[in-house]
Design a protein around this motif. Structure first.
Motif, PDB file in Angstrom:
ATOM      1  N   ASP A 183     -14.903   5.159  -7.524  1.00 55.28           N
ATOM      2  CA  ASP A 183     -14.753   3.718  -7.344  1.00 55.28           C
ATOM      3  C   ASP A 183     -14.932   3.310  -5.879  1.00 55.28           C
ATOM      4  O   ASP A 183     -13.996   2.861  -5.216  1.00 55.28           O
ATOM      5  CB  ASP A 183     -13.383   3.273  -7.857  1.00 55.28           C
ATOM      6  CG  ASP A 183     -13.243   1.759  -7.902  1.00 55.28           C
ATOM      7  OD1 ASP A 183     -14.284   1.072  -7.950  1.00 55.28           O
ATOM      8  OD2 ASP A 183     -12.099   1.272  -7.888  1.00 55.28           O
ATOM      9  N   PHE A 184     -16.155   3.480  -5.367  1.00 56.97           N
ATOM     10  CA  PHE A 184     -16.449   3.052  -4.005  1.00 56.97           C
ATOM     11  C   PHE A 184     -16.535   1.535  -3.938  1.00 56.97           C
ATOM     12  O   PHE A 184     -17.033   0.881  -4.857  1.00 56.97           O
ATOM     13  CB  PHE A 184     -17.770   3.650  -3.528  1.00 56.97           C
ATOM     14  CG  PHE A 184     -17.723   5.138  -3.305  1.00 56.97           C
ATOM     15  CD1 PHE A 184     -17.075   5.674  -2.198  1.00 56.97           C
ATOM     16  CD2 PHE A 184     -18.308   6.007  -4.213  1.00 56.97           C
ATOM     17  CE1 PHE A 184     -17.023   7.041  -1.995  1.00 56.97           C
ATOM     18  CE2 PHE A 184     -18.257   7.376  -4.016  1.00 56.97           C
ATOM     19  CZ  PHE A 184     -17.610   7.893  -2.905  1.00 56.97           C
ATOM     20  N   ALA A 185     -16.074   0.983  -2.815  1.00 58.38           N
ATOM     21  CA  ALA A 185     -16.150  -0.471  -2.641  1.00 58.38           C
ATOM     22  C   ALA A 185     -17.584  -0.922  -2.385  1.00 58.38           C
ATOM     23  O   ALA A 185     -18.026  -1.948  -2.901  1.00 58.38           O
ATOM     24  CB  ALA A 185     -15.244  -0.897  -1.483  1.00 58.38           C
ATOM     25  N   GLN A 186     -18.312  -0.156  -1.551  1.00 55.04           N
ATOM     26  CA  GLN A 186     -19.687  -0.510  -1.189  1.00 55.04           C
ATOM     27  C   GLN A 186     -20.528   0.761  -1.156  1.00 55.04           C
ATOM     28  O   GLN A 186     -20.008   1.862  -0.921  1.00 55.04           O
ATOM     29  CB  GLN A 186     -19.734  -1.166   0.207  1.00 55.04           C
ATOM     30  CG  GLN A 186     -18.791  -2.330   0.405  1.00 55.04           C
ATOM     31  CD  GLN A 186     -19.307  -3.611  -0.225  1.00 55.04           C
ATOM     32  OE1 GLN A 186     -20.508  -3.782  -0.421  1.00 55.04           O
ATOM     33  NE2 GLN A 186     -18.388  -4.517  -0.545  1.00 55.04           N
ATOM     34  N   ARG A 187     -21.825   0.577  -1.347  1.00 56.12           N
ATOM     35  CA  ARG A 187     -22.739   1.725  -1.323  1.00 56.12           C
ATOM     36  C   ARG A 187     -23.985   1.356  -0.526  1.00 56.12           C
ATOM     37  O   ARG A 187     -24.436   0.208  -0.573  1.00 56.12           O
ATOM     38  CB  ARG A 187     -23.149   2.104  -2.750  1.00 56.12           C
ATOM     39  CG  ARG A 187     -21.983   2.415  -3.674  1.00 56.12           C
ATOM     40  CD  ARG A 187     -22.376   2.267  -5.132  1.00 56.12           C
ATOM     41  NE  ARG A 187     -22.837   0.909  -5.431  1.00 56.12           N
ATOM     42  CZ  ARG A 187     -23.527   0.573  -6.514  1.00 56.12           C
ATOM     43  NH1 ARG A 187     -23.848   1.477  -7.415  1.00 56.12           N
ATOM     44  NH2 ARG A 187     -23.904  -0.678  -6.716  1.00 56.12           N
ATOM     45  N   SER A 188     -24.551   2.328   0.194  1.00 52.38           N
ATOM     46  CA  SER A 188     -25.768   2.069   0.974  1.00 52.38           C
ATOM     47  C   SER A 188     -26.650   3.313   0.977  1.00 52.38           C
ATOM     48  O   SER A 188     -26.184   4.419   1.269  1.00 52.38           O
ATOM     49  CB  SER A 188     -25.411   1.695   2.423  1.00 52.38           C
ATOM     50  OG  SER A 188     -26.584   1.445   3.179  1.00 52.38           O
ATOM     51  N   LEU A 189     -27.922   3.099   0.655  1.00 52.89           N
ATOM     52  CA  LEU A 189     -28.871   4.211   0.595  1.00 52.89           C
ATOM     53  C   LEU A 189     -30.235   3.859   1.180  1.00 52.89           C
ATOM     54  O   LEU A 189     -30.907   4.713   1.739  1.00 52.89           O
ATOM     55  CB  LEU A 189     -29.029   4.660  -0.864  1.00 52.89           C
ATOM     56  CG  LEU A 189     -29.965   5.835  -1.165  1.00 52.89           C
ATOM     57  CD1 LEU A 189     -29.533   7.087  -0.388  1.00 52.89           C
ATOM     58  CD2 LEU A 189     -29.982   6.120  -2.668  1.00 52.89           C
ATOM     59  N   ALA A 190     -30.658   2.601   1.068  1.00 47.80           N
ATOM     60  CA  ALA A 190     -32.053   2.244   1.331  1.00 47.80           C
ATOM     61  C   ALA A 190     -32.342   1.981   2.804  1.00 47.80           C
ATOM     62  O   ALA A 190     -31.796   1.058   3.410  1.00 47.80           O
ATOM     63  CB  ALA A 190     -32.439   1.016   0.508  1.00 47.80           C
ATOM     64  N   ASN A 191     -33.224   2.808   3.377  1.00 47.84           N
ATOM     65  CA  ASN A 191     -33.824   2.538   4.680  1.00 47.84           C
ATOM     66  C   ASN A 191     -35.043   1.642   4.464  1.00 47.84           C
ATOM     67  O   ASN A 191     -35.291   1.147   3.361  1.00 47.84           O
ATOM     68  CB  ASN A 191     -34.197   3.843   5.374  1.00 47.84           C
ATOM     69  CG  ASN A 191     -35.140   4.708   4.539  1.00 47.84           C
ATOM     70  OD1 ASN A 191     -35.567   4.338   3.440  1.00 47.84           O
ATOM     71  ND2 ASN A 191     -35.471   5.876   5.060  1.00 47.84           N
ATOM     72  N   MET A 216     -28.856  -0.690  -3.886  1.00 45.99           N
ATOM     73  CA  MET A 216     -27.394  -0.650  -3.814  1.00 45.99           C
ATOM     74  C   MET A 216     -26.813  -1.937  -3.231  1.00 45.99           C
ATOM     75  O   MET A 216     -27.380  -3.009  -3.376  1.00 45.99           O
ATOM     76  CB  MET A 216     -26.922   0.591  -3.032  1.00 45.99           C
ATOM     77  CG  MET A 216     -27.480   1.895  -3.576  1.00 45.99           C
ATOM     78  SD  MET A 216     -26.997   2.229  -5.295  1.00 45.99           S
ATOM     79  CE  MET A 216     -28.176   3.503  -5.739  1.00 45.99           C
ATOM     80  N   ASP A 217     -25.660  -1.835  -2.532  1.00 50.98           N
ATOM     81  CA  ASP A 217     -24.977  -3.026  -2.028  1.00 50.98           C
ATOM     82  C   ASP A 217     -25.463  -3.448  -0.637  1.00 50.98           C
ATOM     83  O   ASP A 217     -25.555  -4.630  -0.339  1.00 50.98           O
ATOM     84  CB  ASP A 217     -23.458  -2.779  -1.962  1.00 50.98           C
ATOM     85  CG  ASP A 217     -22.878  -2.408  -3.318  1.00 50.98           C
ATOM     86  OD1 ASP A 217     -22.952  -3.248  -4.232  1.00 50.98           O
ATOM     87  OD2 ASP A 217     -22.377  -1.268  -3.455  1.00 50.98           O
ATOM     88  N   TRP A 218     -25.718  -2.451   0.212  1.00 49.54           N
ATOM     89  CA  TRP A 218     -26.122  -2.715   1.592  1.00 49.54           C
ATOM     90  C   TRP A 218     -27.446  -2.015   1.889  1.00 49.54           C
ATOM     91  O   TRP A 218     -27.586  -0.809   1.677  1.00 49.54           O
ATOM     92  CB  TRP A 218     -25.068  -2.219   2.581  1.00 49.54           C
ATOM     93  CG  TRP A 218     -23.888  -3.121   2.720  1.00 49.54           C
ATOM     94  CD1 TRP A 218     -22.790  -3.175   1.905  1.00 49.54           C
ATOM     95  CD2 TRP A 218     -23.687  -4.108   3.738  1.00 49.54           C
ATOM     96  NE1 TRP A 218     -21.911  -4.127   2.355  1.00 49.54           N
ATOM     97  CE2 TRP A 218     -22.429  -4.722   3.474  1.00 49.54           C
ATOM     98  CE3 TRP A 218     -24.424  -4.533   4.835  1.00 49.54           C
ATOM     99  CZ2 TRP A 218     -21.903  -5.729   4.285  1.00 49.54           C
ATOM    100  CZ3 TRP A 218     -23.906  -5.545   5.643  1.00 49.54           C
ATOM    101  CH2 TRP A 218     -22.668  -6.133   5.369  1.00 49.54           C
ATOM    102  N   LEU A 219     -28.404  -2.777   2.415  1.00 48.63           N
ATOM    103  CA  LEU A 219     -29.669  -2.240   2.895  1.00 48.63           C
ATOM    104  C   LEU A 219     -29.532  -1.872   4.373  1.00 48.63           C
ATOM    105  O   LEU A 219     -28.656  -2.374   5.078  1.00 48.63           O
ATOM    106  CB  LEU A 219     -30.774  -3.297   2.758  1.00 48.63           C
ATOM    107  CG  LEU A 219     -30.855  -4.055   1.434  1.00 48.63           C
ATOM    108  CD1 LEU A 219     -31.843  -5.202   1.556  1.00 48.63           C
ATOM    109  CD2 LEU A 219     -31.245  -3.117   0.308  1.00 48.63           C
ATOM    110  N   ARG A 220     -30.454  -1.015   4.851  1.00 51.50           N
ATOM    111  CA  ARG A 220     -30.451  -0.656   6.270  1.00 51.50           C
ATOM    112  C   ARG A 220     -31.872  -0.753   6.832  1.00 51.50           C
ATOM    113  O   ARG A 220     -32.525   0.262   7.113  1.00 51.50           O
ATOM    114  CB  ARG A 220     -29.886   0.756   6.471  1.00 51.50           C
ATOM    115  CG  ARG A 220     -28.481   0.955   5.926  1.00 51.50           C
ATOM    116  CD  ARG A 220     -27.810   2.206   6.461  1.00 51.50           C
ATOM    117  NE  ARG A 220     -28.583   3.417   6.269  1.00 51.50           N
ATOM    118  CZ  ARG A 220     -28.571   4.161   5.169  1.00 51.50           C
ATOM    119  NH1 ARG A 220     -27.828   3.822   4.121  1.00 51.50           N
ATOM    120  NH2 ARG A 220     -29.295   5.267   5.093  1.00 51.50           N
TER     121      ARG A 220
END
Length: 359
Positions: free
Chosen positions: A185-193, A205-209
């Motif tokens: 149960d993660f609050a936020q997830r980030s994977l995409a460069n 996911m939730d946050w882009l980079r």
């Protein structure tokens, strides 16, 4: 004043950030501004993105402090986490989001006395094998950190190794590794460069980079920035400061590595490797002189380089020279020099004047 300037179009950066957001509607995005915003000037870039960016990502506390001084509210992600136990207190004072990628970092976090809890991003080594926990270790640390007084949000992050190679099996494997942990149960997830933002919707996911795409260069060997819909932000512009004729068999530059095969006209340009131009760029690397494409000849010097003007007879001292920019993509220069646009942009040195515009 030495005629060499990096002109930064801040409107290109804001537009490129908008491209990233349009690729993944409803997601948030950390604008990656480490390494002085890839050589573009962190103060100016963060200021330009002040009212647009959901957050910023940096490599170290020093960079984070500089961004926080400019942006009091946005989330700031410390991509490599803290390098020393004492840094957690400073990170908390700055209100940072902190990556935790090792047992040592996790233990130091749990031992820290903080004035407020941190948003923590557990890093999965999904296949890059550079930083991060394997899946089993990450599950264990998820249990240890959940509910810890030092932790506000507990989030999940990873990084692709081959997202710039479209259709890569390694990327599919990394995505599967990441998705296998989403029962937690993660609050936020980030994977995409940048590469994944542009071509792998399943990784958004939730946050882009967004990193390199912000600055108008491409992460792909087979897709140009123009094809991706991003605008180059930096033009590196010098001047033709000398011209001379050389006869057949005369040589040019250190080591005499280039020899004239025809009567040639050689121009000298006010840019060299001490400015960030790659010393290893070979003869034939493209350069724009007075709007005409010419070729680099001879070895790049510390403060100068030389070009073949034989087929540009109207070129004259004082003409503008574009090393890369709107007329010549940085990725094309990087390809000729056997490197990538990331390196060329981030290596433009402090002695090169930066000028900022927005149009």
């Amino acid at each position: 004043m030495r005629p060499l300037v990096a002109t930064i179009d801040l409107s290109a950066i804001t537009q490129n950030y908008a491209v990233a957001k349009r690729c993944a509607p409803g997601r948030q995005a950390f604008a990656v501004v480490k390494a002085n915003a890839y050589g573009h000037g962190v103060r100016e870039v963060v200021t330009a993105l002040h009212d647009l960016a959901d957050g910023f990502a940096v490599a170290c506390l020093e960079e984070a402090a500089e961004v926080r001084a400019l942006q009091g509210e946005a989330r700031i992600l410390l991509l490599e986490g803290c390098f020393d136990a004492n840094e957690y207190q400073f990170a908390a004072q700055l209100g940072l989001d902190v990556v935790v990628h090792s047992e040592q970092q996790a233990q130091q976090l749990l031992a820290a006395t903080l004035n407020r809890p941190l948003n923590v991003w557990l890093k999965l080594d999904s296949g890059m094998h550079r930083l991060g926990f394997n899946a089993a270790q990450l599950r264990d640390w998820y249990g240890c950190l959940s509910g810890a007084e030092q932790v506000a949000e507990l989030n999940l992050i990873s990084h692709f190794a081959c997202a710039d190679e479209r259709g890569s099996e390694a990327t599919e494997h990394q995505l599967e590794q990441f998705l296998d942990l989403l029962d937690l149960d993660f609050a936020q997830r980030s994977l995409a460069n940048s590469a994944a933002i542009l071509t792998i919707p399943a990784a958004h996911m939730d946050w882009l980079r967004p990193g390199i795409m912000l600055y108008g260069a491409t992460p792909f060997a087979d897709l140009t920035a123009k094809e991706l819909g991003v605008r180059p932000a930096m033009s590196l512009t010098a001047q033709l400061i000398a011209c001379r004729d050389v006869a057949v068999d005369e040589v040019v530059g250190y080591g005499g590595s280039w020899r004239a095969e025809r009567p040639s006209r050689i121009g000298t340009v006010s840019c060299g490797y001490a400015d960030g131009y790659p010393r290893h760029a070979p003869a034939g690397t493209p350069v724009i002189v007075g709007g005409h494409r010419v070729a680099l000849v001879g070895r790049v010097s510390m403060d100068m380089l030389t070009v073949d003007l034989t087929d540009a007879p109207d070129a004259a001292i004082g003409d503008a020279v574009e090393l890369w920019g709107a007329q010549l993509p940085v990725d094309e220069v990087a390809l000729a020099a056997g490197t990538i646009g990331y390196e060329l942009l981030s290596k433009v040195t402090a002695r090169v004047s930066r000028r900022y515009c927005s149009h």
